[in-house]
Design an enzyme around this catalytic site. Structure first.
Site, mmCIF file in Angstrom:
data_model
loop_
_atom_site.group_PDB
_atom_site.id
_atom_site.type_symbol
_atom_site.label_atom_id
_atom_site.label_comp_id
_atom_site.label_asym_id
_atom_site.label_seq_id
_atom_site.Cartn_x
_atom_site.Cartn_y
_atom_site.Cartn_z
ATOM 1 N N ILE A 98 67.814 31.293 27.139
ATOM 2 C CA ILE A 98 68.899 31.096 26.183
ATOM 3 C C ILE A 98 68.485 30.215 25.004
ATOM 4 O O ILE A 98 69.160 30.191 23.986
ATOM 5 C CB ILE A 98 70.137 30.490 26.873
ATOM 6 C CG1 ILE A 98 69.792 29.156 27.543
ATOM 7 C CG2 ILE A 98 70.713 31.471 27.897
ATOM 8 C CD1 ILE A 98 70.982 28.411 28.112
ATOM 9 N N LYS A 99 67.436 29.437 25.157
ATOM 10 C CA LYS A 99 66.870 28.581 24.108
ATOM 11 C C LYS A 99 67.932 27.770 23.361
ATOM 12 O O LYS A 99 67.962 27.727 22.134
ATOM 13 C CB LYS A 99 66.045 29.409 23.120
ATOM 14 C CG LYS A 99 64.810 30.064 23.759
ATOM 15 C CD LYS A 99 63.975 30.776 22.725
ATOM 16 C CE LYS A 99 62.755 31.430 23.352
ATOM 17 N NZ LYS A 99 63.101 32.591 24.213
ATOM 18 N N ARG A 100 68.782 27.101 24.114
ATOM 19 C CA ARG A 100 69.788 26.241 23.491
ATOM 20 C C ARG A 100 69.138 24.954 22.996
ATOM 21 O O ARG A 100 68.140 24.496 23.540
ATOM 22 C CB ARG A 100 70.907 25.923 24.487
ATOM 23 C CG ARG A 100 71.709 27.131 24.938
ATOM 24 C CD ARG A 100 72.424 27.814 23.761
ATOM 25 N NE ARG A 100 73.365 28.826 24.215
ATOM 26 C CZ ARG A 100 73.145 30.125 24.237
ATOM 27 N NH1 ARG A 100 71.971 30.592 23.839
ATOM 28 N NH2 ARG A 100 74.070 30.969 24.653
#
Length: 307
Positions: A98-100
């Site tokens: 998700i690479k938040r």
């Protein structure tokens, strides 16, 4: 606390370092299966389940890229949630890609969204470039539920040198500074096998000469960080490149997506499937090819890691 990173280490010991990426697109699915399904989203879910079942014995974990499902709206997110649930019900570990990278209350809400409820995963991917306060809110789930994360450090994409390789005034590169902070964080939450609850994303892009020395140095310097290693297969990384980032065949998982998802198109080998093969292929055929591709990848990396 038993961290998920401990479980992942043990899965690699038992099954090898392969991480199967379910970045699934409808174009990867046998046409006959698409025709029989009520919708493309249902076909994607059935394909995911077939490949999970087929590769369980050769994969330490699975990685699901949320963008491939978000693009399909609510129906796609339903498939994303069901894919995560299915993997975990089968007893496997799953990384939500998700690479938040937001901070404060927003980060806490993201953490709740992806470590609880419909989108619950065992690990997530995070971006640290707003600072460590974009990572720290996720740590409460490591403390309470053993959850893990992989933080972008030195990636494998074409533009990685735009920022990650910037030289710092006090020496080293930007990715070194990220690694320093992650190593400190890992030391505070060290698991049974010496790795921290949170690890790093370090790419297995093709390497030669000085680049191989750099990869070996990263692995040596970051001995308490478990790596998520993208770049294998369709992105050009080979078994030797991935093995440089492992420690005796462990200490990381090597992700492959398209080379496994699309293996049926060439029967798991090189070249392109014939029209006859495409016409008769189904999910069982695709799953068998995916299994062969995962086993070949696992064995190649294990061999390289021993060399």
């Amino acid at each position: 606390m038993i961290y998920n990173m401990d479980k992942l280490y043990e899965a690699v010991e038992a099954k090898g370092p392969v991480c199967v990426g379910l970045d699934t697109s409808a174009e990867y699915i046998p046409p006959g299966e698409l025709k029989r399904a009520a919708s493309e989203t249902e076909a994607i879910l059935a394909y995911n389940k077939a490949l999970v079942d087929a590769t369980m014995d050769a994969a330490a974990c699975f990685k699901v890229q949320i963008a491939c499902y978000e693009e399909r709206g609510l129906a796609g997110l339903g498939v994303y949630a069901e894919t995560l649930r299915y993997i975990r019900e089968r007893g496997a570990l799953v990384i939500a890609d998700i690479k938040r990278g937001d901070i404060a209350d927003t980060a806490l809400r993201y953490a709740k969204a992806h470590f609880e409820g419909d989108f619950e995963a065992d690990f997530v991917t995070l971006s640290p470039y707003m600072g460590m306060d974009s990572v720290e809110p996720w740590l409460s789930y490591a403390d309470s539920k053993g959850k893990g994360a992989f933080v972008l450090m030195r990636t494998s994409n074409k533009g990685m040198r735009d920022f990650e390789y910037r030289e710092l005034k006090d020496g080293g590169r930007l990715y070194d500074a990220v690694g320093d902070r992650l190593s400190e964080l890992a030391a505070a939450r060290s698991g049974a096998h010496g790795y921290g609850a949170f690890g790093a994303v370090v790419g297995a892009d093709p390497k030669s000469g000085a680049e191989r020395d750099e990869a070996a140095s990263i692995r040596e310097q970051r001995s308490n960080l478990f790596f998520l290693i993208p770049g294998y297969g369709a992105q050009g990384g080979a078994a030797d490149d991935a093995a440089l980032l492992l420690r005796k065949g462990n200490g990381g998982v090597v992700n492959a997506s398209r080379s496994i998802l699309k293996a049926w198109m060439s029967g798991g080998g090189g070249g392109t499937a014939s029209a006859e093969t495409v016409a008769v292929a189904d999910n069982r055929f695709a799953a068998e090819a995916a299994h062969r591709a995962a086993v070949e990848m696992r064995d190649a990396i294990r061999t390289a890691a021993k060399g």
